[in-house]
Motif scaffolding. Sequence first.
Motif, PDB file in Angstrom:
ATOM      1  N   THR A   6       2.111 -10.668 -63.364  1.00  0.00           N
ATOM      2  CA  THR A   6       2.728  -9.359 -63.219  1.00  0.00           C
ATOM      3  C   THR A   6       1.880  -8.511 -62.284  1.00  0.00           C
ATOM      4  OG1 THR A   6       3.591  -9.507 -65.458  1.00  0.00           O
ATOM      5  CG2 THR A   6       3.521  -7.326 -64.462  1.00  0.00           C
ATOM      6  N   PHE A   7       2.531  -7.874 -61.347  1.00  0.00           N
ATOM      7  CA  PHE A   7       1.854  -7.020 -60.383  1.00  0.00           C
ATOM      8  C   PHE A   7       2.313  -5.586 -60.560  1.00  0.00           C
ATOM      9  CE2 PHE A   7       2.290 -11.212 -58.476  1.00  0.00           C
ATOM     10  CZ  PHE A   7       0.981 -11.478 -58.100  1.00  0.00           C
ATOM     11  N   THR A   8       1.429  -4.678 -60.211  1.00  0.00           N
ATOM     12  CA  THR A   8       1.793  -3.271 -60.116  1.00  0.00           C
ATOM     13  C   THR A   8       1.450  -2.811 -58.709  1.00  0.00           C
ATOM     14  OG1 THR A   8      -0.375  -2.427 -60.790  1.00  0.00           O
ATOM     15  CG2 THR A   8       1.232  -2.871 -62.556  1.00  0.00           C
ATOM     16  N   ALA A   9       2.057  -1.731 -58.289  1.00  0.00           N
ATOM     17  CA  ALA A   9       1.711  -1.183 -56.978  1.00  0.00           C
ATOM     18  C   ALA A   9       0.222  -0.835 -56.951  1.00  0.00           C
ATOM     19  CB  ALA A   9       2.564   0.046 -56.675  1.00  0.00           C
ATOM     20  N   GLU A  10      -0.271  -0.283 -58.040  1.00  0.00           N
ATOM     21  CA  GLU A  10      -1.679   0.103 -58.108  1.00  0.00           C
ATOM     22  C   GLU A  10      -2.612  -1.102 -57.984  1.00  0.00           C
ATOM     23  OE1 GLU A  10       0.706   1.098 -60.331  1.00  0.00           O
ATOM     24  OE2 GLU A  10       0.899   3.146 -59.568  1.00  0.00           O
ATOM     25  N   SER A  11      -2.239  -2.213 -58.625  1.00  0.00           N
ATOM     26  CA  SER A  11      -3.100  -3.402 -58.531  1.00  0.00           C
ATOM     27  C   SER A  11      -3.121  -3.962 -57.117  1.00  0.00           C
ATOM     28  CB  SER A  11      -2.673  -4.476 -59.538  1.00  0.00           C
ATOM     29  OG  SER A  11      -1.423  -5.059 -59.191  1.00  0.00           O
ATOM     30  N   LEU A  12      -1.999  -3.908 -56.426  1.00  0.00           N
ATOM     31  CA  LEU A  12      -1.950  -4.391 -55.042  1.00  0.00           C
ATOM     32  C   LEU A  12      -2.742  -3.458 -54.122  1.00  0.00           C
ATOM     33  CD1 LEU A  12       1.777  -5.523 -54.844  1.00  0.00           C
ATOM     34  CD2 LEU A  12      -0.268  -6.952 -55.133  1.00  0.00           C
ATOM     35  N   ILE A  13      -2.620  -2.169 -54.339  1.00  0.00           N
ATOM     36  CA  ILE A  13      -3.387  -1.212 -53.535  1.00  0.00           C
ATOM     37  C   ILE A  13      -4.873  -1.430 -53.761  1.00  0.00           C
ATOM     38  CG2 ILE A  13      -3.949   1.234 -53.237  1.00  0.00           C
ATOM     39  CD1 ILE A  13      -0.934   1.802 -53.875  1.00  0.00           C
ATOM     40  N   THR A  14      -5.273  -1.555 -55.014  1.00  0.00           N
ATOM     41  CA  THR A  14      -6.689  -1.774 -55.336  1.00  0.00           C
ATOM     42  C   THR A  14      -7.232  -3.027 -54.657  1.00  0.00           C
ATOM     43  OG1 THR A  14      -6.483  -0.634 -57.451  1.00  0.00           O
ATOM     44  CG2 THR A  14      -8.319  -2.174 -57.228  1.00  0.00           C
ATOM     45  N   LYS A  15      -6.442  -4.081 -54.681  1.00  0.00           N
ATOM     46  CA  LYS A  15      -6.900  -5.364 -54.129  1.00  0.00           C
ATOM     47  C   LYS A  15      -6.989  -5.357 -52.598  1.00  0.00           C
ATOM     48  CE  LYS A  15      -6.148 -10.304 -54.437  1.00  0.00           C
ATOM     49  NZ  LYS A  15      -5.498 -11.373 -55.174  1.00  0.00           N
ATOM     50  N   TYR A  16      -6.056  -4.688 -51.928  1.00  0.00           N
ATOM     51  CA  TYR A  16      -5.954  -4.823 -50.475  1.00  0.00           C
ATOM     52  C   TYR A  16      -6.270  -3.559 -49.674  1.00  0.00           C
ATOM     53  CZ  TYR A  16      -3.653  -9.168 -51.746  1.00  0.00           C
ATOM     54  OH  TYR A  16      -3.376 -10.413 -52.263  1.00  0.00           O
ATOM     55  N   ALA A  17      -6.475  -2.438 -50.328  1.00  0.00           N
ATOM     56  CA  ALA A  17      -6.629  -1.163 -49.615  1.00  0.00           C
ATOM     57  C   ALA A  17      -7.809  -1.151 -48.643  1.00  0.00           C
ATOM     58  CB  ALA A  17      -6.751  -0.008 -50.600  1.00  0.00           C
ATOM     59  N   ALA A  18      -8.926  -1.707 -49.026  1.00  0.00           N
ATOM     60  CA  ALA A  18     -10.110  -1.647 -48.157  1.00  0.00           C
ATOM     61  C   ALA A  18      -9.882  -2.398 -46.846  1.00  0.00           C
ATOM     62  CB  ALA A  18     -11.330  -2.195 -48.884  1.00  0.00           C
ATOM     63  N   ASP A  19      -9.351  -3.613 -46.916  1.00  0.00           N
ATOM     64  CA  ASP A  19      -9.101  -4.390 -45.699  1.00  0.00           C
ATOM     65  C   ASP A  19      -8.047  -3.721 -44.824  1.00  0.00           C
ATOM     66  OD1 ASP A  19     -10.939  -6.472 -46.062  1.00  0.00           O
ATOM     67  OD2 ASP A  19      -9.511  -7.670 -47.219  1.00  0.00           O
ATOM     68  N   ILE A  20      -6.974  -3.247 -45.442  1.00  0.00           N
ATOM     69  CA  ILE A  20      -5.911  -2.605 -44.671  1.00  0.00           C
ATOM     70  C   ILE A  20      -6.409  -1.306 -44.046  1.00  0.00           C
ATOM     71  CG2 ILE A  20      -3.655  -1.473 -44.866  1.00  0.00           C
ATOM     72  CD1 ILE A  20      -3.577  -4.574 -44.794  1.00  0.00           C
ATOM     73  N   ALA A  21      -7.186  -0.536 -44.791  1.00  0.00           N
ATOM     74  CA  ALA A  21      -7.723   0.724 -44.266  1.00  0.00           C
ATOM     75  C   ALA A  21      -8.639   0.479 -43.070  1.00  0.00           C
ATOM     76  CB  ALA A  21      -8.472   1.473 -45.361  1.00  0.00           C
ATOM     77  N   PHE A  22      -9.447  -0.581 -43.135  1.00  0.00           N
ATOM     78  CA  PHE A  22     -10.317  -0.905 -42.003  1.00  0.00           C
ATOM     79  C   PHE A  22      -9.489  -1.124 -40.747  1.00  0.00           C
ATOM     80  CE2 PHE A  22     -12.053  -4.157 -39.211  1.00  0.00           C
ATOM     81  CZ  PHE A  22     -13.206  -3.515 -38.782  1.00  0.00           C
ATOM     82  N   VAL A  23      -8.450  -1.919 -40.871  1.00  0.00           N
ATOM     83  CA  VAL A  23      -7.609  -2.239 -39.719  1.00  0.00           C
ATOM     84  C   VAL A  23      -6.862  -0.992 -39.244  1.00  0.00           C
ATOM     85  CG1 VAL A  23      -5.717  -3.672 -38.859  1.00  0.00           C
ATOM     86  CG2 VAL A  23      -7.405  -4.648 -40.430  1.00  0.00           C
ATOM     87  N   ALA A  24      -6.416  -0.173 -40.181  1.00  0.00           N
ATOM     88  CA  ALA A  24      -5.676   1.046 -39.833  1.00  0.00           C
ATOM     89  C   ALA A  24      -6.598   2.151 -39.321  1.00  0.00           C
ATOM     90  CB  ALA A  24      -4.893   1.550 -41.042  1.00  0.00           C
ATOM     91  N   GLY A  25      -7.902   1.999 -39.540  1.00  0.00           N
ATOM     92  CA  GLY A  25      -8.860   3.014 -39.093  1.00  0.00           C
ATOM     93  C   GLY A  25      -8.821   4.276 -39.940  1.00  0.00           C
ATOM     94  N   GLU A  26      -8.563   4.105 -41.226  1.00  0.00           N
ATOM     95  CA  GLU A  26      -8.448   5.239 -42.145  1.00  0.00           C
ATOM     96  C   GLU A  26      -9.235   4.961 -43.422  1.00  0.00           C
ATOM     97  OE1 GLU A  26      -4.345   6.230 -42.843  1.00  0.00           O
ATOM     98  OE2 GLU A  26      -3.812   5.935 -40.735  1.00  0.00           O
ATOM     99  N   GLN A  27      -9.286   5.959 -44.284  1.00  0.00           N
ATOM    100  CA  GLN A  27      -9.862   5.781 -45.615  1.00  0.00           C
ATOM    101  C   GLN A  27      -8.879   4.972 -46.459  1.00  0.00           C
ATOM    102  OE1 GLN A  27     -12.960   6.745 -46.760  1.00  0.00           O
ATOM    103  NE2 GLN A  27     -13.243   7.099 -44.564  1.00  0.00           N
TER     104      GLN A  27
END
Length: 99
Positions: A6-27
Amino acid sequence: MPATKTFTAESLITKYAADIAFVAGEQPASTVDDFTGQLRTAAHRFETARILGHEELEDAATFLDRADSSTTGSAALLAEAAESLVFVGDMAAEYRNTV
């Protein structure tokens, strides 16, 4: 029969936010809206860098947007989003090596 994860939006954000933010150039994002925006930015940057899989990020953003606005069926949409994000770590590592 294997158990379904089972996934939640929050669990996906927690897992992938750092890598995606790096690429996006944001926090790192903390909301679905911010995360889907960063996914779309990262998809464009991956495409520009010729990193395969950028289409999957667009798909994930769409699934997350739909799950966030859905009153039913969001579990299936979140599972699809999770499947679309499986290779984010590898893609971000490749991106780090190109910038």
